[in-house]
Every structure is written in structure tokens, then in C-alpha cells.
Design an enzyme around this catalytic site. Structure first.
Site, PDB file in Angstrom:
ATOM      1  N   TYR A   1      44.275  49.672  44.827  1.00 24.76           N
ATOM      2  CA  TYR A   1      43.372  50.806  44.843  1.00 24.76           C
ATOM      3  C   TYR A   1      44.003  51.863  44.999  1.00 24.76           C
ATOM      4  O   TYR A   1      45.801  51.984  45.274  1.00 24.76           O
ATOM      5  CB  TYR A   1      42.810  50.475  46.472  1.00 24.76           C
TER       6      TYR A   1
ATOM      7  N   HIS B   1      37.152  52.689  44.474  1.00 24.15           N
ATOM      8  CA  HIS B   1      36.968  51.267  44.363  1.00 24.15           C
ATOM      9  C   HIS B   1      38.240  50.851  43.505  1.00 24.15           C
ATOM     10  O   HIS B   1      38.354  51.471  43.217  1.00 24.15           O
ATOM     11  CB  HIS B   1      35.489  51.381  43.052  1.00 24.15           C
TER      12      HIS B   1
ATOM     13  N   LYS C   1      36.103  45.573  37.973  1.00 22.01           N
ATOM     14  CA  LYS C   1      37.493  45.842  38.081  1.00 22.01           C
ATOM     15  C   LYS C   1      37.815  45.280  36.581  1.00 22.01           C
ATOM     16  O   LYS C   1      37.267  44.626  35.687  1.00 22.01           O
ATOM     17  CB  LYS C   1      37.874  45.476  38.748  1.00 22.01           C
TER      18      LYS C   1
END
Lengths: 520, 423
Positions: free
Chosen positions: B329, B337, B374
Site C-alpha cells: 500500500y 487501494h 492489482k
């Protein structure tokens, strides 16, 4: 191409030529693709579903087993050469020649994968020992060699059908480091160099005579007009030293603060017009802006005096001393004079506000009236903290001590510097290269689809990507193999094509360095 | 191979917190003089590192997002109730009768699952749910009475008090501390299902797991139960909770911060602001390193990766939710996010892989990572060839390790083509 009307019980002669009725039937076949309906997610066991499934399977089978009809005249003839593993064309090549094939000994030739692909497309007919090869024979013959495997051909076909230009990879086509270093700068720059070299001495000589204690501006970053105190201190290109560009684009407004006026417009304009042309555009390619350091004189902790510039950059036998910036800094952040009259009270309040903000959130410090009080407060705190807060012995008295002592306040940047113990390695660094288990070969160069026929086979340019084909059941490349493959490929990214019985997935492995995220 | 492009992290739609500091250490001398203690305390209990002091919990999570509250989703802000009331100088939560009965039933199920018979369980629960008199003397007496008997236990109850005072230094702060969550009663065991009802349960059915540090016999927590009728104090209290009053909680609900081994070692070694105690004895760095390596195989590599990411000012949190070692993070989980899913791999001469991949598992992981927007990053920890086993026993070997990051992405051949056609 069977001719069902000629079935004879004793001899079945399959003629490849179609009768007119058969040709008409073939031509007017419906070209519709079967519609994809909603997927059923699990077998429900009812007959309707089974029937639907069977229908779609039948349709699929029909499509796949469809005979292809081609004009004989459209087919290009080729001959298979097993010793060289290439196909030589006997008749002139068609449109595919723009992106596929190569010339050898005056003859047009194709690689086996290209030949097989064209056979499947229906553009090529390959003869071996005077007999045309069927598709099945084509697969058997062309893909049996060690050079080309079925998986590689599947990747080739997949990409070609999507429109990419795929060619075989040759390790020799990767330029080595030396070759890349030999690239000469474009000629436009060299002309600008010479021009500047002629013009440099005059403005420097007059200007520097006028202001000896100040550091003279040697290289001017014409595209970055910054504050008056900056100067380019270290400059990586040794060639730039020969033609210092006179500072041209400095806004004259900053003169008021620094008091410098020796580079006034009177001296510069004639050079400006001539050198202003090449300087914005030209030096860009030679100057390494990332290495130009600008001292930050607005920082909180005052930097020391500015170091003298490199004597190599100074013309003649001029010596420049160290420049002290304290006088200039005193002139920064000066308040305006208090105006007499009603504004006085407001100004006083504003100043108190500012003073309060300057002293920080500490209530005690805000409350103290003199420096003596402040010092007493600090002393008291320091003593207090020292009494109660000793370094824990079990951490500091043993063989391994922590990297940082939390009793000292350290800024975040310094703290990060302190704890950067595990270093990142640079990609391509020989010292950190890992040995690879097994060898991975790059198979193909892939270029973007040739739109507007701008792709030239003779000089294709850098490929978009290189393909390394592997099987889904095989091992995943570890770091050593990734390094090896990227070394083979040079600067072009490598994509792994993983073949799973005809299904192909592509994965890219790219090295990365996470940027440091310094909070404000 | 080209370098992967860095995509800026996506900010969360609403941010409910303010960013305090990247690390729980002072950033200037003025701050250093203002903060009272520079070293926080944690305990190594059953291979878990726990921080119990509420002030320390606050600081460790607030500055750097270390750890996770065991009773909360992430930030340790569990509180049994929104309403609090004062009782004998401290704040106790107020819950409804139904809730209290629910808690009792959980306790009952737990005791039954331990193999105790109904009778004994009922007895224990009756004792547990006896209303507490406000006077302190009766409280102590009540405590002694509700125990099974004998004098040694009575002595123990007084020693409990002493332990209580010794073990929770913040007990004299309940008035000054505004936040109700820290005002609850003294510290309890590590696991929430620890025996809070005194000795009777603990002797026959002590779970080895529930064995906490010696000397901290669980002290009961109190709660104010609101009955259906008007609030009546105490009363005779039968087996049913039909009247309101102060009662004991069947198990502990004190929030405790649990740190992963990497986080704990980072705080101890890199920042020097945590000290880990085991059986009341503080551990030195080498001992801690040895213990952690024994508990978690591959600790050196995962710690090296954790240390590296922290030194680049990113916040790594455990990534078990997405099948990775860490989630990275920027600044902290409340703000952005997670940008990367990191899988740590070690590159050593011995060749043992921390997580051997097949194309199938890599494809699965890549698909999961793409679904949650991600990027999958492999973090290779490269061990120099001459690094011996003996050197690994000391954390100084970290200085010799290097890190290589590789981003894995799936390339879709048809999509590129379609995009090109649009141009």
C-alpha cells in the site's frame, strides 16, 4: 477434393477438379458462422440439453471438415527442400510476400512454418517428389525437425491470424552494446556546435570581468529558466564545455533581488538570435538534464557557500572563488515595512500569528516570553527525558544493535536512508546474475500488424516483442532463466507463450524498481 | 527485457482517516522530547507477538499501520458497546440482556466442547453471571467466594490484584483517558476465549494454548447489563439473568494488537522502538531472529522483502487474502487501494523454492490479481553464493542480500490488435 458423382465401385478416382454444379454448390455455401448461445454451466441430464450439445458438436464437425475450394491459378507452387528445410517457390509469390518469406540465391523461399500456414490458408501448394502435400503430410514433414515444434507453429499461426508479422528470431540481429554506442549524433547538432564554438568568447570575457566574485554562468539550461541563484555545476558531456551558451532566457525581473546586471540585454541579443535557434532544440539530445544539480537555497537548513565551478568550464586563466550566499538569503523572505496608521495593530496581530505558527504546536514554548525561558524549558525536558528513558540494554548492549535510535528525532528521508540495508539490484548487472537451469530459446520476432503497408522486410525495425514458446506442463522460468532470455533479446521485451493443447496464453515478465515514496 | 511501467496507485473514494506519520518514531528533536516513552512493549506468546498496552497499540497502528487488532477488522477499535458507564473508578460497557445471554451461551458451548458435563458447566455459568456489588470489598469477597474454595486460592486472589497492578501500568489512567475503549478493565489473556472465570475452569480444563504468561491470572471484566425491568442493583440473582446489574463478562474483550513476525522484527531491529518479552524476559535481537527463523521457515527471505519495502516507504501488509505474501500500500490501507501483490522467492545456491510455481498456479494467481485490479510482483531475494549457514543465524546477513523485482502481466494478443485498429 472428392468428387462424389464419380464413385465407381471398382475404381474410385478422386479428381481435384470440380464439375460446374459442384463448383456452384461450393461457392454458394452459406458463410455464416454458428451463433454462440448462452453457456450452460453444468450438465442437467435432460435430453434437450444433450440434443443441443449434439447439434453444436455436429455443426462444429461440419465446419471443420469442410472442403476448401480454390482456383488452381491462385495457388503458388513451392518445392520442399528437406536438406535445407525450406520451401522454394516456383511461381511468383502473391501478396503474402510483403511480410513473409526471404530470398536466397535469387529464388524466393519460405520457412516451413510460413509454408504450412499458407497451405492452411489455401494460398500455397507444396510439392515434394512431384506430388502435392496434403495438410496432414505438411504437418508431419515440416514439424518433424528439431527447429520447429508443433507448439511453436501453433503460436505462429495464432499470431499470424491476428494480423501480427511474425518472423524467426536470429540472435545475430540483436545489436550489441558496442554497436549501439557507435551511433553518431545527428548532423544538425554538429553544425550548431561549430557555430557556438566560434561565438563563445566575447560575452563571457566582458561579463566575467565585470563581476569577479560571483560565479559566472557557464552552461545555461535554456529550457529551464529557474531562479536567479541556479547554475549548472556538473555537466556530463565533455563536448559541451567547448561552447558555453550565453544565458539568454533568464527573466530580468530577478535582477532586483540579486543585483546582477552584467548579463543585460545589450551584450546578448546578437548571439541570442543566432544561437537561440539551435539551442532549444539542438542541445536537448546532448545534455543530460538529470545530472545537472541546482543548489536549493530556499531549504530550511541553510546550505554552505556555493562551490566554485569546474576550472575546465572557465575560459582562459580565470579563477573563481567560493560564493557565499548568506547575503542573498538575508534578502529572501523580508517583510514589508510597517505602514504608519491604523494598520499597525493589525500588522502586530499578524506578526504574532506568524510567530505563534513559527514556534510550533508546543503550548509551553508558545507561552514563554524570552529566550532564557525557552532554554530553561528545553533543558528541563532534556533532563527529564534522559532520566526516564534509557536505552534498553537488551537491545543495545548485545552483539546486534538496532539500526536506529528512536530517542533521536530524524527526518523521514534520513531514516529511510539509514534503514536501506537490503539493496535493490539492477537488471543486467553482471554481479547479480543468477545461473539458469536449462536453456530457453527465443523463437520469433513479432511486429505490429502491417497497416498501410509500411512494413519493409528489408528493414523491419525493432520488433514489438519476442516470443519464447513453452509448454503448459513445463517449468516456470525462474530469475536465472529470465535474465538469460532478456540478455538474448537485448532491448526488446520478451513474452512467454504458454501452449496448453492449442490454447495459448501470453505472459510478460518485466523487471521493475519500486519508486521510493517519500511522504511530505 | 524492458522495465515495467509504474502505474500510480488508485486513491480510495472516501478517506476517513488522517495520515499521521510513516513510522512510530519521532521525526524531530522537539517531537522526541515530547513523547514520553520511545520503546514500546510486546509479548511473545505462543509464537505470536502481541501488544497489549492501549497507548502503544494506538501509536503502532496509527503511525505506520503495523499489526492488526485481534477483535477488529484491521484498526484495533473493537469495543463491546457504544455506551459506557462508570463503575468503581473505571468505565465499563453497557450491553443489553439479550447480548449478555448470547455471550454466556458462547461460553457454555466452549466449555461443553472441552468435554465438561452439563452440570459443571451450569454451575460455572451461574457463578459467572452473578451480579457484582458496587463496593470493592464485596467484590474481592465475591471473587474469593466464587472460587472453588481454599485459602491458597484466596492468597492467589490478592496476588492477582498485585499482578494486575504490575502488569497493566495504565490502570491509573481511566479518568484521564477519554476514549472509552481503553477504559475497560485490566489486561487479560491473549486469546479472547481465555478463562476469565477464576481458577475452577482453569485447573481441569486448561488448554495449553490458553496458557498465557505466568503471573497474569485472568482478571474478570465487568459489564453493565440492562435488564427488561428497571435497573435494580444486584439482587439475589438466580441462574437466569433477568435483572440488570454489573456482571462479569464470560471472556475477555480487550483489544490486543497482533503483529506479524516481520513487522515485529522490523520494529525491533530497524527502528529500535519495540522490545519483545517472552516469559517476562526481554529478548535480544539475535535471540529474536533465531526464534522467528525457527517458527517460520523462509523467514529470512520474507523479512528481507518486508524490510526492503518499508525502506522504500511503502506499507506491506499480509497478503493471504489474495494468495500472495504481501500487499503493498502507498501510505497505508485507508488511503489507497493496494497496488501490488508481492510473492517472495529466494534465489539460493541450495535451490529450495519458497513457493514453487507451475504454469497452472501462476495463471491462477495472475487471474486473481487481475480481477482485483492489482499487479503481480515477484520479489526475488538473491543470496550471494558465499553466504554460509552460520552467517544466516545473525540478522547482519541482511546487508548482503539483494532484491530483484519482476512484474508479471498477462498479455492478450487480440486486445492489442483491437486497440491498434481503433487508432
Amino acid at each position: 477434393m472428392a468428387d462424389p458423382s464419380k464413385t465407381d465401385d471398382s475404381e474410385r478416382i478422386f479428381s481435384e477438379l470440380l464439375s460446374p454444379s459442384e463448383l456452384f454448390a461450393a461457392r454458394s455455401r452459406s458463410r455464416k458462422l454458428p451463433v454462440r448461445g448462452q453457456k450452460d454451466f453444468y450438465p442437467s441430464g435432460c435430453t434437450q440439453q444433450k440434443q443441443r450439445l449434439q447439434n453444436s458438436l455436429d455443426e462444429h464437425w461440419e465446419l471443420v471438415s469442410e472442403e476448401r475450394v480454390e482456383r488452381l491459378g491462385n495457388l503458388v507452387r513451392g518445392i520442399w527442400n528437406p536438406s535445407d528445410q525450406i520451401v522454394e517457390l516456383q511461381s511468383p509469390a502473391g501478396k503474402f510476400w510483403q511480410t513473409m518469406g526471404f530470398s536466397a540465391d535469387g529464388k524466393q523461399c519460405l520457412q516451413p512454418e510460413e509454408a504450412l500456414y499458407l497451405m492452411e490458408c489455401g494460398n500455397l501448394q507444396v510439392f515434394h517428389r512431384d506430388l502435392p502435400l496434403s495438410i496432414q503430410e505438411g504437418y508431419e514433414t515440416f514439424l518433424s525437425s528439431s527447429q520447429l515444434s508443433l507448439q511453436q507453429y501453433q503460436v505462429f499461426g495464432h499470431l499470424k491470424r491476428l494480423g501480427y508479422v511474425v518472423s524467426r528470431f536470429h540472435a545475430s540481429s540483436v545489436p550489441s552494446l558496442y554497436e549501439r554506442q557507435l551511433n553518431l549524433p545527428p548532423s544538425r547538432d554538429r553544425g550548431a556546435n561549430q557555430l557556438k564554438r566560434k561565438r563563445s568568447p566575447s560575452p563571457e570575457a566582458t561579463a566575467t570581468v565585470a563581476s569577479s566574485p560571483r560565479p559566472s554562468e557557464k552552461q545555461e539550461d535554456s529550457t529551464n529558466p529557474s531562479s536567479a541563484q541556479d547554475k549548472a555545476t556538473n555537466h556530463s558531456q565533455p563536448s559541451a564545455a567547448q561552447q558555453p551558451i550565453p544565458e539568454s532566457h533568464r527573466p530580468p525581473a530577478d535582477d532586483d533581488v540579486t543585483g546582477r546586471s552584467w548579463w543585460s540585454d545589450g551584450l546578448v541579443p546578437p548571439e541570442q538570435q543566432q544561437d537561440g535557434g539551435p539551442s532549444p532544440g539542438g542541445p536537448n539530445s546532448r545534455w543530460d538534464f538529470l545530472s545537472i544539480q541546482f543548489p536549493d537555497l530556499g531549504a530550511r537548513d541553510t546550505p554552505g557557500p556555493l562551490a566554485p565551478p569546474d576550472p575546465a568550464l572557465l575560459p582562459g586563466a580565470m579563477a573563481v572563488g567560493v560564493c557565499s550566499v548568506s547575503s542573498w538569503l538575508r534578502r529572501l523572505n523580508t517583510w514589508r515595512e510597517k505602514q504608519p496608521g491604523g494598520n499597525q495593530r493589525r500588522r502586530r496581530e499578524e506578526e504574532e500569528e506568524r510567530a505563534r505558527r513559527r514556534t510550533g504546536p508546543d503550548r509551553e514554548v508558545q507561552g514563554c516570553r524570552s529566550w532564557a525561558e525557552y532554554r530553561r524549558i528545553m533543558e528541563r525536558r532534556r533532563k527529564g527525558s534522559r532520566r526516564s528513558d534509557r536505552r534498553p540494554a537488551h537491545l543495545w548492549e548485545k552483539d546486534v544493535t538496532p539500526l536506529h535510535d528512536p530517542r533521536q528525532g530524524t527526518s523521514t528521508a534520513e531514516l529511510l536512508e539509514k534503514i536501506s540495508v537490503v539493496k535493490p539490484s539492477r537488471w543486467g548487472d553482471k554481479s547479480c546474475s543468477v545461473e539458469a537451469v536449462g536453456t530457453w530459446q527465443i523463437s520469433f520476432d513479432v511486429h505490429q500488424p502491417a497497416v498501410n503497408t509500411e512494413f519493409r522486410k528489408s528493414s523491419p525495425g525493432m520488433p514489438y516483442s519476442r516470443m519464447c514458446v513453452c509448454s503448459f506442463d513445463g517449468p516456470v522460468p525462474a530469475l536465472g532463466e529470465l535474465q538469460q532470455v532478456s540478455q538474448q533479446s537485448g532491448h526488446v521485451p520478451v513474452t512467454m507463450a504458454v501452449v496448453d493443447h492449442g490454447d495459448i496464453s501470453f505472459y510478460t515478465f518485466k523487471h521493475f524498481l519500486l519508486p521510493c515514496d517519500l511522504p511530505q | 527485457m524492458t522495465e515495467a511501467a509504474f502505474l500510480a496507485p488508485r486513491r480510495r473514494a472516501t478517506v476517513y482517516e488522517a495520515y499521521e506519520a510513516p513510522f512510530p518514531v519521532p521525526r524531530s528533536d522537539a517531537e522526541a522530547m515530547r513523547c514520553r516513552e520511545s520503546v514500546y512493549r510486546a509479548d511473545l506468546v505462543n509464537q505470536q507477538v502481541l501488544v497489549r498496552d492501549p497507548a502503544h497499540i494506538e501509536l503502532l497502528y496509527g503511525q505506520g499501520y503495523f499489526g492488526k487488532g485481534i477483535l477488529s477488522r484491521a484498526r484495533p477499535d473493537y469495543s463491546l458497546s457504544d455506551r459506557w458507564q462508570e463503575f468503581e473508578g473505571r468505565q465499563i460497557p453497557v450491553i443489553s440482556k439479550a447480548r449478555y445471554e448470547q455471550l454466556l451461551s458462547w461460553r457454555r458451548d466452549y466449555l461443553l466442547s472441552k468435554g465438561m458435563d452439563e452440570e459443571a458447566v451450569n454451575q460455572i455459568l451461574v457463578r459467572l453471571s452473578e451480579p457484582i456489588e458496587p463496593a470493592t470489598e464485596s467484590e474481592e469477597a465475591g471473587l474469593a467466594q466464587s472460587e472453588d474454595s481454599s485459602q491458597k486460592k484466596r492468597k492467589r486472589s490478592s496476588s492477582i490484584d498485585e499482578q494486575r497492578r504490575k502488569y497493566c501500568p495504565y490502570q491509573d489512567r481511566p479518568h484521564t483517558d477519554p476514549a472509552p475503549r481503553t477504559g475497560s478493565s485490566p489486561v487479560d489473556d491473549s486469546s479472547p476465549m481465555a478463562d476469565s472465570s477464576p481458577v475452577a475452569d482453569s485447573s481441569p480444563v486448561t488448554d495449553s494454548v490458553l496458557d498465557s504468561a505466568p503471573g497474569t491470572d485472568p482478571a474478570p471484566e465487568y459489564v453493565l447489563v440492562e435488564g427488561d425491568s428497571d435497573e435494580e442493583d444486584g439482587g439475589s440473582g438466580g441462574s437466569e439473568v433477568n435483572q440488570g446489574g454489573v456482571r462479569r463478562l464470560p471472556f475477555s474483550t480487550t483489544e490486543v494488537l497482533q503483529l506479524t513476525l516481520e513487522e515485529a522484527f522490523f520494529l525491533v531491529y530497524a527502528l529500535g522502538c519495540l522490545s519483545v518479552h517472552h516469559n517476562q524476559k526481554p529478548l535480544s535481537i539475535s535471540e529474536l531472529w533465531g526464534r522467528f527463523r525457527g517458527v517460520q521457515p523462509g523467514f529470512e527471505s520474507s523479512y528481507a522483502a518486508y524490510h526492503y519495502y518499508r525502506s522504500r516507504a511503502w506499507v506491506p501488509k499480509p497478503g493471504a487474502k489474495y494468495g500472495a505474501h504481501f500487499m503493498l500500500y502507498r501510505k497505508g490501507p485507508p488511503f489507497y487501494h493496494a497496488s501490488y501483490s508481492v510473492v517472495v522467492e529466494q534465489v539460493r545456491s541450495s535451490g529450495v523454492s519458497l513457493r514453487p510455481f507451475t504454469w497452472r498456479s501462476l495463471a491462477a494467481l495472475s487471474r486473481i490479481t487481475a480481477n482485483v485490479s492489482k499487479e503481480l510482483m515477484m520479489c526475488y531475494i538473491i543470496y550471494p553464493a558465499d553466504l554460509s549457514e552460520a552467517e544466516l543465524t545473525s540478522p547482519l546477513c541482511l546487508h548482503r542480500l539483494t532484491v530483484q523485482e519482476v512484474v508479471i502481466k498477462r498479455w492478450i494478443s487480440s486486445r492489442e490488435r483491437a486497440e491498434l485498429d481503433d487508432i
